[in-house]
Write an enzyme that holds these catalytic residues in place. Structure first.
Site, PDB file in Angstrom:
ATOM      1  N   VAL A 127      -4.469 -19.400  34.316  1.00  0.00           N
ATOM      2  CA  VAL A 127      -4.186 -19.338  35.752  1.00  0.00           C
ATOM      3  C   VAL A 127      -2.676 -19.431  35.951  1.00  0.00           C
ATOM      4  O   VAL A 127      -2.042 -20.375  35.498  1.00  0.00           O
ATOM      5  CB  VAL A 127      -4.859 -20.492  36.517  1.00  0.00           C
ATOM      6  CG1 VAL A 127      -4.497 -20.427  38.001  1.00  0.00           C
ATOM      7  CG2 VAL A 127      -6.375 -20.445  36.351  1.00  0.00           C
ATOM      8  N   ILE A 131       3.009 -20.806  34.977  1.00  0.00           N
ATOM      9  CA  ILE A 131       3.032 -21.947  35.894  1.00  0.00           C
ATOM     10  C   ILE A 131       2.140 -23.062  35.350  1.00  0.00           C
ATOM     11  O   ILE A 131       0.954 -22.842  35.116  1.00  0.00           O
ATOM     12  CB  ILE A 131       2.527 -21.543  37.293  1.00  0.00           C
ATOM     13  CG1 ILE A 131       3.332 -20.384  37.854  1.00  0.00           C
ATOM     14  CG2 ILE A 131       2.579 -22.739  38.243  1.00  0.00           C
ATOM     15  CD1 ILE A 131       2.772 -19.833  39.151  1.00  0.00           C
ATOM     16  N   ASP A 196      -9.483 -10.243  39.715  1.00  0.00           N
ATOM     17  CA  ASP A 196      -8.617 -11.113  38.919  1.00  0.00           C
ATOM     18  C   ASP A 196      -8.380 -12.441  39.634  1.00  0.00           C
ATOM     19  O   ASP A 196      -8.451 -13.513  39.031  1.00  0.00           O
ATOM     20  CB  ASP A 196      -7.279 -10.409  38.651  1.00  0.00           C
ATOM     21  CG  ASP A 196      -6.312 -11.271  37.875  1.00  0.00           C
ATOM     22  OD1 ASP A 196      -6.451 -11.380  36.649  1.00  0.00           O
ATOM     23  OD2 ASP A 196      -5.405 -11.853  38.508  1.00  0.00           O
ATOM     24  N   LYS A 200      -9.472 -16.469  38.487  1.00  0.00           N
ATOM     25  CA  LYS A 200      -8.548 -17.601  38.469  1.00  0.00           C
ATOM     26  C   LYS A 200      -8.993 -18.683  39.446  1.00  0.00           C
ATOM     27  O   LYS A 200      -8.880 -19.881  39.157  1.00  0.00           O
ATOM     28  CB  LYS A 200      -7.140 -17.116  38.801  1.00  0.00           C
ATOM     29  CG  LYS A 200      -6.559 -16.187  37.741  1.00  0.00           C
ATOM     30  CD  LYS A 200      -5.257 -15.557  38.209  1.00  0.00           C
ATOM     31  CE  LYS A 200      -4.699 -14.614  37.153  1.00  0.00           C
ATOM     32  NZ  LYS A 200      -3.498 -13.882  37.625  1.00  0.00           N
TER      33      LYS A 200
END
Length: 323
Positions: A127, A131, A196, A200
């Protein structure tokens, strides 16, 4: 020495290898031992690559090697990634992955297999690319009761919407530009139709609230119907359009949605442009905490992958001292 293997030597796999070489000394200091790539599995030939002597086309060379304790799965998709991951975990090897489709579909099962075999299955990179979000939710913010997690989770759609706003491009032209720059696939449906982001969001929901939401049960709307006129209307009103994935806990139930939202310019998410991602976690004591950074790309994703490798390796070194 801690030996690792890389399964799949594409963008993420090769970047992960490069990181282990370039930052070898730093990784050793953080782990307390040397971390070295011993095998790389890929069906392709890399005759000119410096690591060519580590390459093998035989997956069993990793599974049956007792000296390899951690594997990076960077194949992508469900097959053979699921079968390989399951075999690795059952053979007593920890697995790290950036494969959001696999984690969203089979993550619970793979975590149970890992637990039964006293190994780890970690997926920080699944995910938001580079980050850090999974570990902060589980560790740094663990004292909070979470209310909501939401954000811009797909760099391709964010890039397209940014181009439409900044340059007045129609959707088709912005998509073509994204494809030419390598931000969008030739078949961009997974991104522009919101699949997508759904994957996530499923992972985030499960991580944040401990409740699994099947991707097929997420209310989903992509960006394919957004026109240049829609963008201009939002701009005239002092707003921007972003594709937002949102998971909210209400009365013990989690509702997940993926849809374009019209956001005021004063909202921090409105300033997230291009291929960047941002995730906001809302807790009862922390309030809103936003995590922002590159949501895709080999080096950014490799950074998250190797953070998981380092965590597992540290735990291995610590356990030696407890024996």
């Amino acid at each position: 020495m801690i030996n690792i293997a890389i399964i799949g030597f594409g963008v993420v796999g090769s970047a992960s290898y490069d990181l282990t070489i370039r930052n070898a000394g730093l990784i050793e200091k953080k782990v307390g031992d040397t971390v070295k790539v011993k095998k790389i599995v890929d069906i392709r030939d890399f005759d000119d690559h410096p690591a060519r002597e580590l390459l093998t086309k035989n997956f069993d060379d990793v599974v049956k090697d007792p000296e390899i304790s951690i594997a990076i799965e960077s194949i992508g998709g469900l097959r053979p990634a699921f079968d390989f991951t399951k075999a690795l975990l059952m053979s007593g090897k920890s697995v790290v992955t950036s494969n959001k489709e696999l984690v969203a579909t089979h993550g619970l099962e793979l975590l149970e297999i890992a637990e039964r075999n006293n190994v780890s299955y970690l997926f920080e990179a699944s995910v938001g690319g580079g980050i850090p979000i999974i570990r902060p939710i589980k560790q740094c913010l663990a004292a909070n009761e979470f209310e909501e997690v939401f954000g811009i989770l797909n760099g391709t759609t964010n890039y397209i919407l940014t181009k439409m706003r900044e340059e007045g491009l129609p959707f088709a032209e912005a998509l073509k530009d994204a494809q030419e720059k390598g931000y969008a696939e030739l078949n961009p449906a997974a991104d522009i139709d919101g699949y997508d982001t759904c994957r996530k969001l499923s992972i985030l929901s499960w991580t944040t609230f401990g409740k699994f939401v099947d991707v097929e049960n997420i209310d989903r709307k992509g960006i394919g119907d957004i026109t240049a006129e829609d963008i201009e209307k939002a701009k005239a009103a002092g707003r921007v359009i972003k594709l937002i994935g949102r998971a909210k806990l209400t009365d013990g139930e989690v509702r997940c949605t993926v849809a374009p939202e019209v956001i005021p310019l004063g909202d921090p998410l409105a300033m997230v442009d291009g291929v960047y991602n941002a995730v906001v976690v809302r807790g009862n004591f922390i309030g809103d905490a936003m995590f922002y950074g590159q949501g895709a790309g080999g080096e950014a994703t490799a950074s998250a992958v190797m953070s998981d490798v380092i965590e597992i390796s540290r735990n291995m070194v610590a356990s030696r001292g407890r024996v």
